[in-house]
Design a protein around this motif. Structure first.
Motif, short mmCIF file in Angstrom:
data_model
loop_
_atom_site.label_atom_id
_atom_site.label_comp_id
_atom_site.label_asym_id
_atom_site.label_seq_id
_atom_site.Cartn_x
_atom_site.Cartn_y
_atom_site.Cartn_z
N PRO A 24 0.82 -1.21 0.00
CA PRO A 24 0.00 0.00 0.00
C PRO A 24 0.86 1.27 0.00
CG PRO A 24 0.07 -0.95 2.20
CD PRO A 24 0.75 -1.94 1.29
N GLU A 25 0.25 2.35 -0.42
CA GLU A 25 0.93 3.65 -0.40
C GLU A 25 0.21 4.58 0.58
OE1 GLU A 25 1.31 5.33 -4.26
OE2 GLU A 25 2.35 3.59 -5.11
N PRO A 26 0.96 5.28 1.42
CA PRO A 26 0.32 6.12 2.44
C PRO A 26 -0.37 7.34 1.84
CG PRO A 26 2.70 6.48 2.43
CD PRO A 26 2.43 5.33 1.49
N GLY A 27 -1.53 7.68 2.43
CA GLY A 27 -2.19 8.92 2.08
C GLY A 27 -1.50 10.10 2.74
N PRO A 28 -2.00 11.31 2.54
CA PRO A 28 -1.33 12.51 3.07
C PRO A 28 -1.10 12.48 4.57
CG PRO A 28 -2.99 13.13 1.46
CD PRO A 28 -3.16 11.66 1.69
N ASP A 29 -2.08 11.93 5.35
CA ASP A 29 -1.94 11.93 6.81
C ASP A 29 -1.59 10.55 7.35
OD1 ASP A 29 -4.33 10.63 6.31
OD2 ASP A 29 -5.42 11.58 7.96
N GLU A 30 -1.05 9.67 6.49
CA GLU A 30 -0.74 8.30 6.89
C GLU A 30 0.76 8.03 6.85
OE1 GLU A 30 -4.65 5.75 5.52
OE2 GLU A 30 -2.99 5.96 4.09
N VAL A 31 1.13 6.97 7.56
CA VAL A 31 2.50 6.47 7.48
C VAL A 31 2.45 5.03 6.98
CG1 VAL A 31 3.31 7.95 9.34
CG2 VAL A 31 2.54 5.64 9.88
N LEU A 32 3.47 4.63 6.25
CA LEU A 32 3.64 3.24 5.82
C LEU A 32 4.55 2.57 6.83
CD1 LEU A 32 3.30 0.94 3.69
CD2 LEU A 32 5.41 1.82 2.64
N VAL A 33 4.07 1.47 7.43
CA VAL A 33 4.81 0.78 8.47
C VAL A 33 5.24 -0.59 7.99
CG1 VAL A 33 4.73 -0.13 10.83
CG2 VAL A 33 3.55 2.01 10.28
N ARG A 34 6.50 -0.90 8.19
CA ARG A 34 7.00 -2.28 7.99
C ARG A 34 6.61 -3.03 9.24
NH1 ARG A 34 8.07 -7.01 6.86
NH2 ARG A 34 9.99 -7.70 5.84
N VAL A 35 5.65 -3.94 9.11
CA VAL A 35 5.07 -4.60 10.28
C VAL A 35 6.01 -5.68 10.81
CG1 VAL A 35 3.09 -5.83 11.20
CG2 VAL A 35 2.77 -4.17 9.35
N HIS A 36 6.38 -5.57 12.06
CA HIS A 36 7.18 -6.61 12.71
C HIS A 36 6.28 -7.65 13.39
CE1 HIS A 36 11.41 -4.71 12.91
NE2 HIS A 36 10.69 -4.03 12.02
N ALA A 37 5.19 -7.19 14.01
CA ALA A 37 4.31 -8.10 14.74
C ALA A 37 2.90 -7.54 14.75
CB ALA A 37 4.82 -8.29 16.18
N ALA A 38 1.92 -8.45 14.77
CA ALA A 38 0.51 -8.08 14.85
C ALA A 38 -0.18 -9.00 15.84
CB ALA A 38 -0.15 -8.20 13.47
N SER A 39 -1.15 -8.49 16.56
CA SER A 39 -1.76 -9.31 17.60
C SER A 39 -2.99 -10.06 17.10
CB SER A 39 -2.13 -8.45 18.81
OG SER A 39 -3.30 -7.72 18.58
N VAL A 40 -3.30 -11.14 17.81
CA VAL A 40 -4.45 -11.98 17.52
C VAL A 40 -5.41 -11.83 18.70
CG1 VAL A 40 -5.23 -14.33 17.05
CG2 VAL A 40 -2.97 -13.58 16.29
N HIS A 41 -6.62 -11.36 18.43
CA HIS A 41 -7.59 -11.14 19.50
C HIS A 41 -9.00 -11.37 18.96
CE1 HIS A 41 -8.51 -7.20 17.74
NE2 HIS A 41 -7.20 -7.02 17.62
N PRO A 42 -10.03 -11.43 19.84
CA PRO A 42 -11.37 -11.79 19.38
C PRO A 42 -11.93 -10.93 18.26
CG PRO A 42 -11.26 -12.00 21.75
CD PRO A 42 -9.95 -11.39 21.32
N ASP A 43 -11.64 -9.63 18.24
CA ASP A 43 -12.18 -8.79 17.17
C ASP A 43 -11.70 -9.25 15.80
OD1 ASP A 43 -13.60 -7.28 18.94
OD2 ASP A 43 -12.19 -5.61 18.99
N VAL A 44 -10.47 -9.74 15.72
CA VAL A 44 -9.97 -10.27 14.45
C VAL A 44 -10.77 -11.51 14.06
CG1 VAL A 44 -7.98 -11.25 13.25
CG2 VAL A 44 -7.65 -9.37 14.87
#
Length: 342
Positions: A24-44
């Motif tokens: 993805p490419e960031p919009g004007p108010d966004e940042v592009l993040v190289r994801v190291h870790a993501a959590s697993v929780h009930p909402d997912v």
């Protein structure tokens, strides 16, 4: 980039697959993040399976998720910034969610890269790993928003947390301790030692004891597991005791596959003006930037320490969600988004 993708709702092992997709490419108010870790929780889990069905009318998507990549919170390193971004620059380690509003939508964090608005992120404290930081945002903001009204300026309260070793519960325990509360944690036999590690002053095994039959009285009962009743809790309230329920749907096992906990929560909101044990409903919404700063300060001060039960590689996201649903975890479940990176 590599990402976990779903093109329909259903069982995680059926609808999730690892694919190569465009970065993805960031919009004007966004940042592009190289994801190291993501959590697993009930909402997912809810958005992957499409249960309760009402979430599809609440922004997730009617027939399939509008955002095909699951995950809502993460920790990583900023790779690029939009033209209007002022708080971060490439190289900053950050953590947070990827959307400004509700949790019941995919946020794209089960991937090697993700874009997020700068105002929902915070800088990762140096003493916290990426895996620990990724486990905090969603669960932490739920805890902060549900406890802020009752804990902030009232030290010394006696607080009971039901489901104290889960994602929200473990943070609620530590948040209450940081605010000077005396905390009793309630959870399964296998999680007694974890609750002590989190700082609980007393622990209760719900398989051995009915907490609502105890002689102790509590100023605040936080029902994260959503297995108690208001009427039962009234037996153990102090005169001004308050009941806060988080609304766990138990992965559809309690017949909540259409509306989930919404009818229960609406019923309690309607009763609140007439019952002193129920907090007044608030409609102000989350201030995620402020909440993330609170959580960052707690992490930096050593008053909040996420406990990681198990780390799964990105390609094993379906297995991670199955492990979450099994209820076996003693701590948080995290996806390693760097695993197998080219």
């Amino acid at each position: 980039m590599r990402a976990i993708v779903q093109d329909r709702y259903g069982n995680p092992d059926v609808v999730l697959s690892l694919r190569d997709v465009d970065t993805p490419e960031p919009g004007p108010d966004e940042v592009l993040v190289r994801v190291h870790a993501a959590s697993v929780h009930p909402d997912v889990w809810h958005v992957v399976t499409g249960f309760p069905r009402v979430l599809r009318l609440m922004g997730s998507g009617l027939k399939r998720p509008k955002q095909p990549i699951p995950g809502s919170d993460m920790a990583g390193v900023v790779e690029a910034v939009g033209a209007a971004v002022t708080r971060f620059r490439p190289g900053d380690a950050v953590f947070g969610e990827t959307h400004r509003n509700m949790q019941w939508v995919n946020g794209g964090t089960f991937a090697e890269y993700v874009c997020a608005p700068e105002d929902v992120l915070a800088r990762k404290p140096d003493g916290i790993t990426f895996e620990q930081a990724a486990a905090v945002p969603t669960a932490g903001m739920i805890a902060v928003n549900n406890l802020r009204q009752r804990l902030w300026d009232q030290p010394g309260q006696r607080v009971l947390v039901n489901g104290a070793a889960g994602g929200v519960g473990s943070i609620a325990v530590q948040l209450a301790k940081a605010r000077g509360a005396v905390v009793t944690g309630v959870d399964h036999t296998a999680r007694q030692e974890l609750m002590r590690t989190l700082g609980a002053d007393a622990v209760v095994d719900y398989t051995e004891e009915d907490i609502t039959r105890r002689s102790e009285r509590y100023d605040l009962i936080v029902d994260v597991a959503s297995t108690l009743s208001l009427s039962g809790c009234k037996r153990i309230f102090s005169p001004q005791g308050a009941y806060v329920i988080i609304g766990h749907d138990h992965y559809g096992t309690k017949g909540r596959r259409t509306f989930g906990s919404i009818p229960l929560m609406l019923g309690l909101m309607l009763r609140a003006p007439f019952d002193r044990h129920l907090p007044s409903p608030g409609f102000d919404g989350m201030d995620k930037q402020k909440d993330m700063q609170i959580l960052r300060d707690l992490l930096e001060a050593g008053q909040l320490t996420p406990v990681i039960d198990r780390l799964f590689p990105l390609e094993e996201a379906p297995q991670a969600l199955a492990y979450l649903q099994s209820g076996q975890a003693c701590g948080r479940i995290v996806i390693d988004c760097l695993s197998g990176a080219r």
